[in-house]
Write a protein that holds these residues in place. Structure first.
Motif, PDB file in Angstrom:
ATOM      1  N   ALA A 370      -0.386 -38.301  22.294  1.00  0.00           N
ATOM      2  CA  ALA A 370      -1.289 -37.330  21.673  1.00  0.00           C
ATOM      3  C   ALA A 370      -1.235 -35.997  22.403  1.00  0.00           C
ATOM      4  O   ALA A 370      -1.214 -34.928  21.776  1.00  0.00           O
ATOM      5  N   PHE A 371      -1.208 -36.031  23.727  1.00  0.00           N
ATOM      6  CA  PHE A 371      -1.124 -34.791  24.498  1.00  0.00           C
ATOM      7  C   PHE A 371       0.187 -34.062  24.219  1.00  0.00           C
ATOM      8  O   PHE A 371       0.214 -32.839  24.019  1.00  0.00           O
ATOM      9  N   TRP A 372       1.306 -34.817  24.180  1.00  0.00           N
ATOM     10  CA  TRP A 372       2.600 -34.190  23.887  1.00  0.00           C
ATOM     11  C   TRP A 372       2.625 -33.623  22.469  1.00  0.00           C
ATOM     12  O   TRP A 372       3.152 -32.543  22.227  1.00  0.00           O
ATOM     13  N   GLY A 373       2.022 -34.332  21.493  1.00  0.00           N
ATOM     14  CA  GLY A 373       1.980 -33.833  20.132  1.00  0.00           C
ATOM     15  C   GLY A 373       1.202 -32.538  20.022  1.00  0.00           C
ATOM     16  O   GLY A 373       1.588 -31.624  19.280  1.00  0.00           O
ATOM     17  N   VAL A 374       0.100 -32.439  20.739  1.00  0.00           N
ATOM     18  CA  VAL A 374      -0.685 -31.197  20.730  1.00  0.00           C
ATOM     19  C   VAL A 374       0.132 -30.044  21.317  1.00  0.00           C
ATOM     20  O   VAL A 374       0.132 -28.921  20.784  1.00  0.00           O
ATOM     21  N   LEU A 375       0.858 -30.289  22.402  1.00  0.00           N
ATOM     22  CA  LEU A 375       1.683 -29.235  22.987  1.00  0.00           C
ATOM     23  C   LEU A 375       2.776 -28.776  22.020  1.00  0.00           C
ATOM     24  O   LEU A 375       3.059 -27.577  21.892  1.00  0.00           O
ATOM     25  N   VAL A 376       3.398 -29.722  21.312  1.00  0.00           N
ATOM     26  CA  VAL A 376       4.456 -29.362  20.352  1.00  0.00           C
ATOM     27  C   VAL A 376       3.882 -28.540  19.203  1.00  0.00           C
ATOM     28  O   VAL A 376       4.480 -27.534  18.762  1.00  0.00           O
ATOM     29  N   MET A 377       2.727 -28.915  18.698  1.00  0.00           N
ATOM     30  CA  MET A 377       2.110 -28.161  17.615  1.00  0.00           C
ATOM     31  C   MET A 377       1.748 -26.752  18.062  1.00  0.00           C
ATOM     32  O   MET A 377       1.925 -25.783  17.312  1.00  0.00           O
ATOM     33  N   ILE A 378       1.239 -26.634  19.286  1.00  0.00           N
ATOM     34  CA  ILE A 378       0.927 -25.294  19.806  1.00  0.00           C
ATOM     35  C   ILE A 378       2.202 -24.454  19.912  1.00  0.00           C
ATOM     36  O   ILE A 378       2.227 -23.257  19.556  1.00  0.00           O
ATOM     37  N   TYR A 379       3.284 -25.067  20.371  1.00  0.00           N
ATOM     38  CA  TYR A 379       4.543 -24.333  20.518  1.00  0.00           C
ATOM     39  C   TYR A 379       5.036 -23.825  19.162  1.00  0.00           C
ATOM     40  O   TYR A 379       5.393 -22.649  19.012  1.00  0.00           O
ATOM     41  N   TYR A 380       5.084 -24.667  18.166  1.00  0.00           N
ATOM     42  CA  TYR A 380       5.578 -24.273  16.839  1.00  0.00           C
ATOM     43  C   TYR A 380       4.639 -23.272  16.183  1.00  0.00           C
ATOM     44  O   TYR A 380       5.100 -22.357  15.470  1.00  0.00           O
ATOM     45  N   ASN A 381       3.364 -23.403  16.417  1.00  0.00           N
ATOM     46  CA  ASN A 381       2.427 -22.424  15.856  1.00  0.00           C
ATOM     47  C   ASN A 381       2.634 -21.040  16.449  1.00  0.00           C
ATOM     48  O   ASN A 381       2.638 -20.029  15.736  1.00  0.00           O
ATOM     49  N   VAL A 382       2.835 -20.987  17.758  1.00  0.00           N
ATOM     50  CA  VAL A 382       3.078 -19.695  18.412  1.00  0.00           C
ATOM     51  C   VAL A 382       4.436 -19.124  17.974  1.00  0.00           C
ATOM     52  O   VAL A 382       4.581 -17.921  17.721  1.00  0.00           O
ATOM     53  N   ARG A 383       5.436 -19.989  17.844  1.00  0.00           N
ATOM     54  CA  ARG A 383       6.762 -19.502  17.448  1.00  0.00           C
ATOM     55  C   ARG A 383       6.758 -18.945  16.026  1.00  0.00           C
ATOM     56  O   ARG A 383       7.395 -17.926  15.715  1.00  0.00           O
TER      57      ARG A 383
END
Length: 386
Positions: A370-383
């Protein structure tokens, strides 16, 4: 003629797809992040759990606080009711007591909890640790001792854990012993509370009875008389006896006069006896009415004595009633008793069930994923916002 054609829209600028090399780098970084944030914690946790974590053994017990009230033989309703009943409030008291710091300190002095919870030297995660404060010991106790209560039945279920089966069982047995002592103290306090007011009433009634008896004794010493009413009654008895003799003499006089002559020699004697009796009766009545004690008339002394007798009788009745109330309260207190009913004695485990390694690994994996999924979503949202 006006030109009605729509203005031409600007051409849509399409973003060229990222180069294949950049997509490959991004995927590699994504995979590395998955390994770093998910795989690595799960593997490290699994290695620790199956290599360094020490087995923990458990002991289970269950009990309840029972309050038994024995019914009186004359209580018809009590014959159709149960003699034993659950005491949910008492169970809640025991529930708080088991999780309290005073109990933990007491058990620590008796069993040395710090040594019991520090048996695994190579397991810093699940062991207590050295030189821990009482607050840390209480927090660790909450991890190793689980207490559940059924609010309806008042049954307490306790599960204790330790690094040996013997220690887990010893802790559970000590908890039961300490809880039983607390229940006995609660019963004793309840009995003392129920008896306190009745005992106070008995003491007050006894003191009042003593005071009234002392007043009567002082009265008798002051007037040098035991019972003025008895003295008056004795004098009244003398008068009554004289009146009886007077009546007999008058009858004799009437009989003699009815059949004898006036110069009968018996008549003067009978008349003198009648006069003497009448004089004696008058003297006795005067003595009763004019008698005084220590400057007080006999009627005043009798009135004072009667007031003392009324106070004495009232105090005696009050003392008798207080004694009866005390005895009844003592009977009721003895009829009500609390005791600890253990229906599941502390068990001794043969296999260790804790720590639940598989469950912990699953939880760690879920949290890490869950923590890794949140980080990935934040990354793609910022990109995507660039």
């Amino acid at each position: 003629m006006a030109d009605t054609s729509k203005p031409s829209e600007p051409p849509v600028k399409l973003t060229p797809p990222a180069p294949k090399k950049r997509r490959k780098v991004r995927h590699v970084l994504l995979a590395l992040s998955f390994v770093l944030f998910v795989v690595a914690p799960v593997v490290a946790s699994a290695v620790y759990l199956y290599t360094f974590a020490t087995d923990q053994y458990h002991s289970k017990t269950a009990f309840s606080v029972r309050s038994e009230e024995m019914s009186s033989p004359l209580d018809v309703i009590g014959a159709f009711t149960q003699t034993g009943s659950n005491s949910a409030p008492d169970s809640e008291i025991i529930y708080d007591f088991i999780r309290s710091q005073p109990l933990i300190e007491d058990i620590d002095k008796e069993l040395d909890l710090r040594s019991i919870y520090n048996i695994p030297e190579r397991d810093p995660v699940f062991a207590l640790g050295d030189d821990r404060s009482i607050e840390q010991l209480v927090a660790y106790w909450d991890r190793m001792v689980t207490v559940e209560i059924d609010s309806n039945s008042g049954v307490l279920e306790i599960e204790t854990r330790a690094f040996t089966a013997e220690d887990a069982q010893r802790i559970a047995e000590t908890i039961i012993a300490k809880s039983a002592d607390l229940v006995e103290d609660l019963s004793r306090i309840a009995r003392e509370d129920s008896m306190r007011f009745t005992v106070q009433d008995v003491v007050k009634a006894e003191e009042r009875l003593k005071e009234n008896r002392i007043r009567i004794r002082e009265f008798r010493s002051e007037y040098q008389i035991i019972d003025p009413e008895a003295d008056v009654e004795s004098q009244v008895g003398i008068i009554a006896a004289l009146q009886s003799k007077l009546a007999d003499s008058l009858i004799d006089l009437e009989v003699i006069q009815s059949y004898s002559v006036e110069d009968d020699p018996r008549l003067p004697n009978i008349r003198r006896r009648v006069d003497a009796i009448r004089n004696q009766i008058a003297d006795e009545r005067a003595a009763v009415s004019n008698q005084s004690l220590n400057g007080k008339s006999l009627s005043e002394v009798i009135g004072e004595y009667e007031e003392l007798l009324v106070d004495l009788e009232f105090s005696q009745n009050a003392y008798t009633a207080a004694l009866a109330a005390e005895e009844q309260a003592r009977i009721e207190a003895n009829r009500r008793s609390r005791y600890l009913a253990v229906h599941v004695p502390p068990t001794r485990a043969q296999d260790s069930l804790y720590p639940d390694r598989f469950l912990l690994i699953v939880v760690i994996f879920a949290c890490a994923f869950a923590f890794w999924g949140v980080l990935v979503m934040i990354y793609y949202n910022v990109r995507d916002r660039r």
